[in-house]
Design a protein around this motif. Sequence first.
Motif, mmCIF file in Angstrom:
data_model
loop_
_atom_site.group_PDB
_atom_site.id
_atom_site.type_symbol
_atom_site.label_atom_id
_atom_site.label_comp_id
_atom_site.label_asym_id
_atom_site.label_seq_id
_atom_site.Cartn_x
_atom_site.Cartn_y
_atom_site.Cartn_z
ATOM 1 N N VAL A 96 -53.850 -17.733 56.347
ATOM 2 C CA VAL A 96 -53.031 -17.699 55.135
ATOM 3 C C VAL A 96 -53.896 -17.439 53.913
ATOM 4 O O VAL A 96 -53.513 -16.673 53.008
ATOM 5 N N ARG A 97 -55.069 -18.032 53.862
ATOM 6 C CA ARG A 97 -55.970 -17.772 52.736
ATOM 7 C C ARG A 97 -56.332 -16.291 52.668
ATOM 8 O O ARG A 97 -56.329 -15.684 51.582
ATOM 9 N N ALA A 98 -56.622 -15.693 53.826
ATOM 10 C CA ALA A 98 -56.955 -14.268 53.857
ATOM 11 C C ALA A 98 -55.747 -13.414 53.473
ATOM 12 O O ALA A 98 -55.879 -12.436 52.716
ATOM 13 N N MET A 99 -54.568 -13.769 53.981
ATOM 14 C CA MET A 99 -53.361 -13.000 53.677
ATOM 15 C C MET A 99 -53.012 -13.080 52.195
ATOM 16 O O MET A 99 -52.596 -12.083 51.584
ATOM 17 N N ARG A 100 -53.166 -14.256 51.602
ATOM 18 C CA ARG A 100 -52.882 -14.400 50.169
ATOM 19 C C ARG A 100 -53.863 -13.569 49.345
ATOM 20 O O ARG A 100 -53.478 -12.954 48.338
ATOM 21 N N LYS A 101 -55.108 -13.520 49.764
ATOM 22 C CA LYS A 101 -56.105 -12.716 49.047
ATOM 23 C C LYS A 101 -55.758 -11.243 49.129
ATOM 24 O O LYS A 101 -55.923 -10.496 48.142
ATOM 25 N N GLN A 102 -55.249 -10.815 50.293
ATOM 26 C CA GLN A 102 -54.841 -9.419 50.464
ATOM 27 C C GLN A 102 -53.631 -9.092 49.595
ATOM 28 O O GLN A 102 -53.473 -7.973 49.114
#
Length: 260
Positions: free
Chosen positions: A128-134
């Motif tokens: 989720v952290r990676a997806m939010r950054k994307q």
Amino acid sequence: MGARVDGKVALVTGATQGIGLAIAETLAASGASGICISGRNEERGRQAVEEISALGCPADFVAAELAEANAPARIIKACTDRFGRIDCLVNAAALTDRASLLDADLDIWTKLFDVNARAPFFLMQAAVRAMRKQGTGGSIVNILSMNAHCGTPELAVYSGAKAALAVLTRNIANAHRFDRIRVNGINVGWADTPAERVMQAATLGLGEGWLEAASASQPFGRLLSAQDVANLAVFLLSDASGPMTGALVDQEQWVVGSRN
């Protein structure tokens, strides 16, 4: 709209055999641009990468023991380092050790909750952290179990861990719906997988005839297949199921609440 995942990068845990491998292969056949798989067996992992790559989808394998606290963050990092992003996560890895209330000890409790609940939670956290950054949203599917509704006596600890993950599925879906990150779960019924064959034939001592007898006892004359679960998982991961989130789908031949 078909269940396509064109251009998406997916990470599937427990994907060296059985349901996880079937999901990874179906994602590859459905247009994924990259697939990262994880598991404990490096030989099976290399073979799985070859099979997925043969479908025209770049693939990578991360050897990991999910009981290790740093494994989830390491797996997600390996995926984003290799493919530059992560759009889909499937938590398919799980242990199915038996233990009832009276049989269970702290070791098996810790073992099952570490792998079946803690690891998926922190995999979701990192994803989720990676997806939010994307900033492009994403989709997560947790492979759960019909035992999360209650479970047979000898699966008390396993059922508890899967039930914990079921609640987390809804909690995280609720928390991140405005990030356009969808989180759904599949309560899988009795399925014919390599691990189940070993469990029934060898561990439980039912011999090679167990599958025929088990199939005859089912309404549709067979157990679920890994491909059955893969088809549903890819639908839930694809835009065809959007904006569906927080759903726990019973993939089973018996209806919950009925008097069988």
